[in-house]
Design a protein around this motif. Structure first.
Motif, mmCIF file in Angstrom:
data_model
loop_
_atom_site.group_PDB
_atom_site.id
_atom_site.type_symbol
_atom_site.label_atom_id
_atom_site.label_comp_id
_atom_site.label_asym_id
_atom_site.label_seq_id
_atom_site.Cartn_x
_atom_site.Cartn_y
_atom_site.Cartn_z
ATOM 1 N N LEU A 74 0.853 -1.183 0.000
ATOM 2 C CA LEU A 74 0.000 0.000 0.000
ATOM 3 C C LEU A 74 0.893 1.238 0.000
ATOM 4 O O LEU A 74 1.792 1.356 0.834
ATOM 5 N N THR A 75 0.648 2.160 -0.903
ATOM 6 C CA THR A 75 1.413 3.401 -0.954
ATOM 7 C C THR A 75 0.955 4.320 0.171
ATOM 8 O O THR A 75 -0.245 4.565 0.331
ATOM 9 N N TRP A 76 1.905 4.833 0.939
ATOM 10 C CA TRP A 76 1.595 5.754 2.033
ATOM 11 C C TRP A 76 1.268 7.121 1.439
ATOM 12 O O TRP A 76 2.097 7.731 0.767
ATOM 13 N N VAL A 77 0.059 7.600 1.662
ATOM 14 C CA VAL A 77 -0.405 8.873 1.110
ATOM 15 C C VAL A 77 -0.853 9.799 2.243
ATOM 16 O O VAL A 77 -0.924 9.389 3.401
ATOM 17 N N CYS A 78 -1.155 11.044 1.902
ATOM 18 C CA CYS A 78 -1.656 12.031 2.876
ATOM 19 C C CYS A 78 -0.716 12.123 4.075
ATOM 20 O O CYS A 78 -1.133 12.050 5.226
ATOM 21 N N ARG A 79 0.559 12.299 3.792
ATOM 22 C CA ARG A 79 1.564 12.216 4.852
ATOM 23 C C ARG A 79 2.323 13.501 5.116
ATOM 24 O O ARG A 79 3.140 13.544 6.030
ATOM 25 N N ASP A 80 2.094 14.536 4.327
ATOM 26 C CA ASP A 80 2.916 15.734 4.447
ATOM 27 C C ASP A 80 2.172 16.985 4.902
ATOM 28 O O ASP A 80 2.738 18.059 4.902
ATOM 29 N N ASN A 81 0.922 16.858 5.274
ATOM 30 C CA ASN A 81 0.145 18.033 5.656
ATOM 31 C C ASN A 81 -0.253 17.928 7.125
ATOM 32 O O ASN A 81 -1.180 17.193 7.467
ATOM 33 N N PRO A 82 0.423 18.671 8.014
ATOM 34 C CA PRO A 82 0.089 18.579 9.442
ATOM 35 C C PRO A 82 -1.345 19.006 9.751
ATOM 36 O O PRO A 82 -1.893 18.630 10.789
ATOM 37 N N ASN A 83 -1.977 19.758 8.845
ATOM 38 C CA ASN A 83 -3.371 20.154 9.062
ATOM 39 C C ASN A 83 -4.318 18.960 9.059
ATOM 40 O O ASN A 83 -5.440 19.053 9.560
ATOM 41 N N TYR A 84 -3.888 17.834 8.487
ATOM 42 C CA TYR A 84 -4.723 16.626 8.498
ATOM 43 C C TYR A 84 -4.994 16.136 9.924
ATOM 44 O O TYR A 84 -5.930 15.379 10.152
ATOM 45 N N LEU A 85 -4.163 16.557 10.879
ATOM 46 C CA LEU A 85 -4.345 16.122 12.265
ATOM 47 C C LEU A 85 -5.263 17.053 13.052
ATOM 48 O O LEU A 85 -5.559 16.790 14.214
ATOM 49 N N ASP A 86 -5.729 18.117 12.423
ATOM 50 C CA ASP A 86 -6.611 19.094 13.070
ATOM 51 C C ASP A 86 -8.062 18.644 12.895
ATOM 52 O O ASP A 86 -8.574 18.608 11.777
ATOM 53 N N LEU A 87 -8.708 18.317 13.991
ATOM 54 C CA LEU A 87 -10.097 17.853 13.927
ATOM 55 C C LEU A 87 -11.097 18.971 14.197
ATOM 56 O O LEU A 87 -12.304 18.746 14.129
ATOM 57 N N ASP A 88 -10.614 20.177 14.496
ATOM 58 C CA ASP A 88 -11.505 21.278 14.847
ATOM 59 C C ASP A 88 -11.839 22.199 13.679
ATOM 60 O O ASP A 88 -12.957 22.695 13.572
ATOM 61 N N THR A 89 -10.877 22.457 12.785
ATOM 62 C CA THR A 89 -11.064 23.455 11.739
ATOM 63 C C THR A 89 -12.061 23.021 10.670
ATOM 64 O O THR A 89 -12.940 23.782 10.287
ATOM 65 N N ASP A 90 -11.933 21.801 10.163
ATOM 66 C CA ASP A 90 -12.815 21.320 9.097
ATOM 67 C C ASP A 90 -13.218 19.878 9.392
ATOM 68 O O ASP A 90 -12.805 18.944 8.714
ATOM 69 N N PRO A 91 -14.045 19.685 10.421
ATOM 70 C CA PRO A 91 -14.370 18.315 10.827
ATOM 71 C C PRO A 91 -15.362 17.635 9.885
ATOM 72 O O PRO A 91 -16.207 18.279 9.270
ATOM 73 N N MET A 92 -15.225 16.335 9.783
ATOM 74 C CA MET A 92 -16.204 15.488 9.104
ATOM 75 C C MET A 92 -16.798 14.605 10.194
ATOM 76 O O MET A 92 -16.074 13.847 10.841
ATOM 77 N N VAL A 93 -18.092 14.738 10.417
ATOM 78 C CA VAL A 93 -18.754 13.983 11.480
ATOM 79 C C VAL A 93 -19.462 12.785 10.859
ATOM 80 O O VAL A 93 -20.307 12.937 9.975
ATOM 81 N N LEU A 94 -19.081 11.604 11.322
ATOM 82 C CA LEU A 94 -19.720 10.369 10.873
ATOM 83 C C LEU A 94 -20.667 9.917 11.977
ATOM 84 O O LEU A 94 -20.245 9.745 13.126
ATOM 85 N N PRO A 95 -21.938 9.731 11.663
ATOM 86 C CA PRO A 95 -22.912 9.386 12.709
ATOM 87 C C PRO A 95 -22.646 8.001 13.296
ATOM 88 O O PRO A 95 -21.993 7.165 12.667
#
Length: 194
Positions: free
Chosen positions: A169-190
């Motif tokens: 599996l190719t490791w992707v989405c690895r260079d953006n520290p904003n991906y660890l921010d759950l407050d700014t642009d959250p996706m809520v899964l019910p």
């Protein structure tokens, strides 16, 4: 078996991960029951049938030294189907953050996003002190100083002859520290029932 609680993830990560070429792997943070923990996620190129995923999987990891590059290999053996491997750079601040949160919380999620649109989620046994032996290798991960260029070179070598035999599996989405921010642009899964 109980269902899943409401989950909060980073929307940009999920969108980018969903659009990355499969097969791929990513890791990040998720909030469940008001507390953050880590997650590991894969998108196989071929759908894994639900009845196969229902059998579960084995998760393991190890530290590798490939021509002087220290890497962390995650292996997901989907029972009755096949094994998948993902290599990450333990020198990455994102990897270290996610693993620290997983080990502190003694909890993690594993997500499988199938190419047919199906998704499955697994949650670790809460309270496991040494998740898949990760705590044992934490010092080695902190000592790793693999550069991004050395990671790419070593990952390319590994993909030519993966050990154990597995789909890489190719490791992707690895260079953006904003991906660890759950407050700014959250996706809520019910919440969901199993």
């Amino acid at each position: 078996m109980s269902g899943l609680p409401e989950l909060i993830m980073n929307r940009a990560f999920m969108e980018d991960f969903s659009e990355a070429p499969a097969p791929c792997f990513g890791m990040g943070l998720v909030e469940a029951n008001g507390a953050q923990t880590g997650f590991l996620a894969m998108r196989p190129a071929t759908p894994i049938p639900g009845e196969i995923l229902g059998l579960g999987f084995a998760f393991g990891h190890r530290m590798l030294d490939l021509r002087g590059a220290q890497l962390c290999q995650f292996v997901f053996n989907i029972y009755g189907f096949q094994a998948y491997s993902a290599l990450v750079n333990p020198a990455s601040p994102m990897v270290r953050t996610v693993l620290e949160v997983m080990l502190t919380r003694r909890d993690y999620f594993f997500f499988v996003l199938n190419p047919d649109g199906g998704a499955s989620a697994f949650r670790s046994d809460l309270g496991v002190e040494n998740i898949a032996g990760l705590r044992d290798n934490l010092a080695g991960m902190y000592a790793a100083s693999t550069s991004p260029a050395r990671y790419e070179e070593a990952a390319g070598l590994f993909a030519q002859a993966p050990d154990p035999a597995s789909t890489v599996l190719t490791w992707v989405c690895r260079d953006n520290p904003n991906y660890l921010d759950l407050d700014t642009d959250p996706m809520v899964l019910p919440p969901s029932a199993r």
